[in-house]
Write a protein that holds these residues in place. Structure first.
Motif, PDB file in Angstrom:
ATOM      1  N   ARG A 144       0.673  -1.119  -0.084  1.00 14.89           N
ATOM      2  CA  ARG A 144       0.235   0.031  -0.051  1.00 14.89           C
ATOM      3  C   ARG A 144       0.842   1.316  -0.091  1.00 14.89           C
ATOM      4  NH1 ARG A 144      -2.939  -3.444  -1.183  1.00 14.89           N
ATOM      5  NH2 ARG A 144      -4.817  -4.218  -0.238  1.00 14.89           N
ATOM      6  N   ARG A 145       2.196   1.161   0.455  1.00 15.43           N
ATOM      7  CA  ARG A 145       2.868   2.363   0.824  1.00 15.43           C
ATOM      8  C   ARG A 145       3.352   3.003  -0.567  1.00 15.43           C
ATOM      9  NH1 ARG A 145       7.074   2.720   5.707  1.00 15.43           N
ATOM     10  NH2 ARG A 145       5.125   2.579   6.679  1.00 15.43           N
ATOM     11  N   VAL A 146       3.854   2.178  -1.513  1.00 19.61           N
ATOM     12  CA  VAL A 146       4.352   2.602  -2.657  1.00 19.61           C
ATOM     13  C   VAL A 146       3.552   1.833  -3.951  1.00 19.61           C
ATOM     14  CG1 VAL A 146       6.529   3.297  -1.717  1.00 19.61           C
ATOM     15  CG2 VAL A 146       6.181   0.875  -2.562  1.00 19.61           C
ATOM     16  N   LYS A 147       4.015   2.241  -5.103  1.00 20.57           N
ATOM     17  CA  LYS A 147       3.507   1.657  -6.478  1.00 20.57           C
ATOM     18  C   LYS A 147       4.758   1.613  -7.326  1.00 20.57           C
ATOM     19  CE  LYS A 147       1.631   5.939  -8.421  1.00 20.57           C
ATOM     20  NZ  LYS A 147       2.163   6.907  -7.361  1.00 20.57           N
ATOM     21  N   PRO A 190      18.027  14.738  -6.326  1.00 22.54           N
ATOM     22  CA  PRO A 190      18.943  13.508  -6.765  1.00 22.54           C
ATOM     23  C   PRO A 190      18.974  12.399  -5.909  1.00 22.54           C
ATOM     24  CG  PRO A 190      19.932  15.689  -6.788  1.00 22.54           C
ATOM     25  CD  PRO A 190      18.602  15.956  -5.830  1.00 22.54           C
ATOM     26  N   PHE A 191      19.122  11.183  -6.844  1.00 23.53           N
ATOM     27  CA  PHE A 191      19.254   9.935  -6.071  1.00 23.53           C
ATOM     28  C   PHE A 191      20.301   9.943  -5.286  1.00 23.53           C
ATOM     29  CE2 PHE A 191      16.566   8.259  -9.625  1.00 23.53           C
ATOM     30  CZ  PHE A 191      15.412   7.959  -8.894  1.00 23.53           C
ATOM     31  N   GLU A 192      21.544  10.491  -5.955  1.00 21.94           N
ATOM     32  CA  GLU A 192      22.726  10.580  -4.860  1.00 21.94           C
ATOM     33  C   GLU A 192      22.457  11.060  -3.653  1.00 21.94           C
ATOM     34  OE1 GLU A 192      22.309  11.260  -8.266  1.00 21.94           O
ATOM     35  OE2 GLU A 192      23.982  10.384  -9.371  1.00 21.94           O
ATOM     36  N   ILE A 193      21.797  12.169  -3.405  1.00 23.46           N
ATOM     37  CA  ILE A 193      21.558  12.838  -2.159  1.00 23.46           C
ATOM     38  C   ILE A 193      20.541  12.086  -1.533  1.00 23.46           C
ATOM     39  CG2 ILE A 193      20.498  14.920  -1.312  1.00 23.46           C
ATOM     40  CD1 ILE A 193      23.582  15.121  -2.470  1.00 23.46           C
ATOM     41  N   GLY A 194      19.319  11.479  -2.186  1.00 18.22           N
ATOM     42  CA  GLY A 194      18.376  10.747  -1.574  1.00 18.22           C
ATOM     43  C   GLY A 194      18.943   9.494  -0.512  1.00 18.22           C
ATOM     44  N   ALA A 195      20.080   8.971  -1.467  1.00 20.20           N
ATOM     45  CA  ALA A 195      20.543   7.800  -0.810  1.00 20.20           C
ATOM     46  C   ALA A 195      21.093   7.925   0.748  1.00 20.20           C
ATOM     47  CB  ALA A 195      21.722   7.197  -1.463  1.00 20.20           C
ATOM     48  N   VAL A 217      10.463   5.117   1.593  1.00 18.22           N
ATOM     49  CA  VAL A 217      10.083   6.453   1.695  1.00 18.22           C
ATOM     50  C   VAL A 217       9.946   7.289   0.564  1.00 18.22           C
ATOM     51  CG1 VAL A 217      10.522   8.458   3.325  1.00 18.22           C
ATOM     52  CG2 VAL A 217      11.346   6.245   4.259  1.00 18.22           C
ATOM     53  N   PRO A 218       8.870   7.758   0.134  1.00 17.62           N
ATOM     54  CA  PRO A 218       8.986   8.825  -1.122  1.00 17.62           C
ATOM     55  C   PRO A 218      10.042   9.663  -1.162  1.00 17.62           C
ATOM     56  CG  PRO A 218       6.603   8.172  -0.240  1.00 17.62           C
ATOM     57  CD  PRO A 218       7.806   7.752   0.891  1.00 17.62           C
ATOM     58  N   LEU A 219      10.594   9.724  -2.393  1.00 17.65           N
ATOM     59  CA  LEU A 219      11.271  10.617  -2.783  1.00 17.65           C
ATOM     60  C   LEU A 219      11.080  11.767  -3.804  1.00 17.65           C
ATOM     61  CD1 LEU A 219      14.271  11.719  -2.174  1.00 17.65           C
ATOM     62  CD2 LEU A 219      15.156  10.268  -4.131  1.00 17.65           C
ATOM     63  N   ASP A 220      10.840  12.982  -3.357  1.00 20.59           N
ATOM     64  CA  ASP A 220      10.265  13.887  -4.509  1.00 20.59           C
ATOM     65  C   ASP A 220      11.393  14.046  -5.744  1.00 20.59           C
ATOM     66  OD1 ASP A 220       8.144  14.536  -2.990  1.00 20.59           O
ATOM     67  OD2 ASP A 220       9.300  16.183  -2.013  1.00 20.59           O
ATOM     68  N   ASP A 237       7.432   4.699  -8.392  1.00 22.37           N
ATOM     69  CA  ASP A 237       7.534   5.643  -7.601  1.00 22.37           C
ATOM     70  C   ASP A 237       9.188   5.849  -7.239  1.00 22.37           C
ATOM     71  OD1 ASP A 237       4.867   6.038  -7.173  1.00 22.37           O
ATOM     72  OD2 ASP A 237       4.967   5.188  -5.217  1.00 22.37           O
ATOM     73  N   ARG A 238       9.559   7.014  -7.061  1.00 27.00           N
ATOM     74  CA  ARG A 238      10.885   7.443  -6.626  1.00 27.00           C
ATOM     75  C   ARG A 238      10.856   7.091  -4.927  1.00 27.00           C
ATOM     76  NH1 ARG A 238      13.317  11.982  -7.021  1.00 27.00           N
ATOM     77  NH2 ARG A 238      15.229  11.676  -8.339  1.00 27.00           N
ATOM     78  N   ILE A 239      11.974   6.459  -4.503  1.00 23.37           N
ATOM     79  CA  ILE A 239      11.926   6.064  -3.078  1.00 23.37           C
ATOM     80  C   ILE A 239      13.393   6.145  -2.597  1.00 23.37           C
ATOM     81  CG2 ILE A 239       9.882   4.696  -3.141  1.00 23.37           C
ATOM     82  CD1 ILE A 239      12.127   2.311  -2.661  1.00 23.37           C
ATOM     83  N   VAL A 240      13.450   6.465  -1.348  1.00 22.43           N
ATOM     84  CA  VAL A 240      14.734   6.266  -0.478  1.00 22.43           C
ATOM     85  C   VAL A 240      14.524   5.158   0.437  1.00 22.43           C
ATOM     86  CG1 VAL A 240      16.143   7.152   1.366  1.00 22.43           C
ATOM     87  CG2 VAL A 240      15.075   8.752  -0.380  1.00 22.43           C
ATOM     88  N   CYS A 241      15.528   4.172   0.679  1.00 22.05           N
ATOM     89  CA  CYS A 241      15.056   3.072   1.615  1.00 22.05           C
ATOM     90  C   CYS A 241      15.760   3.264   2.914  1.00 22.05           C
ATOM     91  CB  CYS A 241      15.973   1.747   0.827  1.00 22.05           C
ATOM     92  SG  CYS A 241      14.914   1.011  -0.209  1.00 22.05           S
ATOM     93  N   SER A 242      14.968   3.369   3.914  1.00 24.84           N
ATOM     94  CA  SER A 242      15.415   3.520   5.151  1.00 24.84           C
ATOM     95  C   SER A 242      16.111   2.235   5.689  1.00 24.84           C
ATOM     96  CB  SER A 242      14.163   3.868   6.235  1.00 24.84           C
ATOM     97  OG  SER A 242      14.504   3.509   7.585  1.00 24.84           O
ATOM     98  N   TYR A 243      17.209   2.156   6.248  1.00 19.58           N
ATOM     99  CA  TYR A 243      17.714   1.055   6.629  1.00 19.58           C
ATOM    100  C   TYR A 243      17.241   0.302   7.985  1.00 19.58           C
ATOM    101  CZ  TYR A 243      20.450   2.206  11.012  1.00 19.58           C
ATOM    102  OH  TYR A 243      20.985   2.717  12.200  1.00 19.58           O
TER     103      TYR A 243
END
Length: 372
Positions: free
Chosen positions: A77-80, A160-165, A153-156, A83-89
């Motif tokens: 339910r959280r994502v589809k 950038p992915f390099e920052i989101g990581a 966790v959704p990433l707007d 979607d762009r996401i960050v993974c929380s460890y």
């Protein structure tokens, strides 16, 4: 449908990372398949190859990552997909006792971090007939991985992915160690031991919380120089010099907080931290030491007479569903420096060189950018 993926794996301690072609199962219930674009090179993964992390070998490395959701399993339910996401460890289910009481950093769904086994007792990565887990049940050193939806966790689009990581571990761990775990307040004096990927963010957290003196101790000149970029007011190469400064600048009252964020925790660092805080002072320990070594040996009278506190911090006491978007919001408006954290980007086949650069003190944070 099973797919193949290129990944960096560790077979055993002291042998570094090896690239391998793995097969990856379809996501199960409450699971998603992610195509990672970027993975942060955190010291915790280096603890695996140094033999200081009790993990199940072989294991796919990496626990900081950002990318796209490729597909989802049943009940997600959280994502589809897309979607762009960050993974929380550390996942955050939102329903367990820790999550529901405001402690998502201790979510019970994170219990298999060292094995990478899913809650149904199975694995998604395979090397021939051998099952592999991803570190923290992620494995961001693989271009593709199956992860829990609770880790997403959704990433707007503008981040950038390099920052989101980086906000999947190092940024909230460091920031939260100062803001949440230590509880730094305006006008206080804070001493931070270690100014790498986590310590630099502890510096930013202490600065943003309003500390008067943000004192950094690190033997590497490059890291001391960067600490000033992130908000350190004073930097020192050794703990003794920092202690002398704190005594002088506080008129003998000593520091309010000491935060331990070196790459490898030692008894020497802990003792220095305890001695530098004054009455009612707090020592916050975020770093981990070598496996089998106890690093906290403090005389009880030394803590009682000054009413000092010593405590650990997991994920900086951060709540990923709240704090990851909040930190990215601070980055977006210029109050949090994240671009400056990324010293160098690497290909996956350069991962051993990248960790050597980290050991040599050349990086604040290295980032692997997976091939398209």
């Amino acid at each position: 449908m099973t797919i193949t993926t290129r990944a960096a794996i560790a077979h055993r301690p002291h042998e570094g990372w090896e690239l391998a072609e793995l097969t990856l199962d379809e996501p199960g219930s409450h699971e998603v398949r992610v195509r990672f674009h970027a993975a942060g090179l955190c010291h915790s993964d280096d603890h695996i190859t140094k033999g200081d992390a009790p993990v199940r070998f072989p294991i796919v490395g990496g626990h900081e990552g950002a990318g796209f959701v490729e597909s989802v399993g049943p009940d997600v339910r959280r994502v589809k997909p897309g979607d762009r996401i960050v993974c929380s460890y550390i996942p955050a289910c939102g329903a367990c006792r820790p999550c529901s009481t405001g402690h998502q950093n201790m979510c019970v769904k994170g219990l298999n971090a060292g094995t990478g086994m899913f809650l149904d007792g199975t694995f998604r990565f395979h090397l021939g007939d051998e099952d592999l887990g991803g570190f923290c049940t992620l494995g961001t050193f693989s271009q593709h991985a199956v992860v829990s939806e609770w880790a997403c966790v959704p990433l707007d689009d503008d981040i950038p992915f390099e920052i989101g990581a980086l906000v999947g571990c190092g940024v909230p761990t460091g920031w939260g160690s100062a803001v949440h775990a230590a509880g730094v307040r305006a006008g206080q004096t804070v001493v931070i031991y270690g100014a790498g990927g986590v310590g630099s963010n502890a510096v930013q957290g202490a600065r943003y919380a309003g500390a008067k003196n943000v004192v950094v101790v690190d033997p590497v000149e490059f890291k001391r120089d960067m600490a000033k970029v992130f908000g350190a007011t004073h930097t020192f190469a050794d703990a003794a010099s920092a202690h002398e400064f704190v005594v002088e600048t506080t008129w003998g009252q000593l520091a309010d907080h000491a935060i331990c964020t070196p790459g490898v925790l030692s008894e020497e660092v802990v003792n220095a931290a305890v001695q530098v805080v004054g009455k009612g002072g707090k020592v916050t320990i975020t770093a981990v030491g070598k496996l089998g070594e106890n690093t906290v040996h403090v005389h009880a009278g030394n803590t009682i007479s000054y009413q000092r506190q010593i405590r650990g911090a997991l994920f900086g006491d951060s709540n990923p569903l709240h704090d990851i978007p909040r930190l990215l919001g601070l980055y977006r408006c210029g109050d949090l420096k994240l671009d400056e954290l990324v010293t160098r980007k690497y290909r996956l086949d350069q991962i051993n060189d990248a960790y050597q650069d980290m050991a040599d003190g050349k990086n604040i944070r290295g980032v692997v950018v997976h091939e398209s």
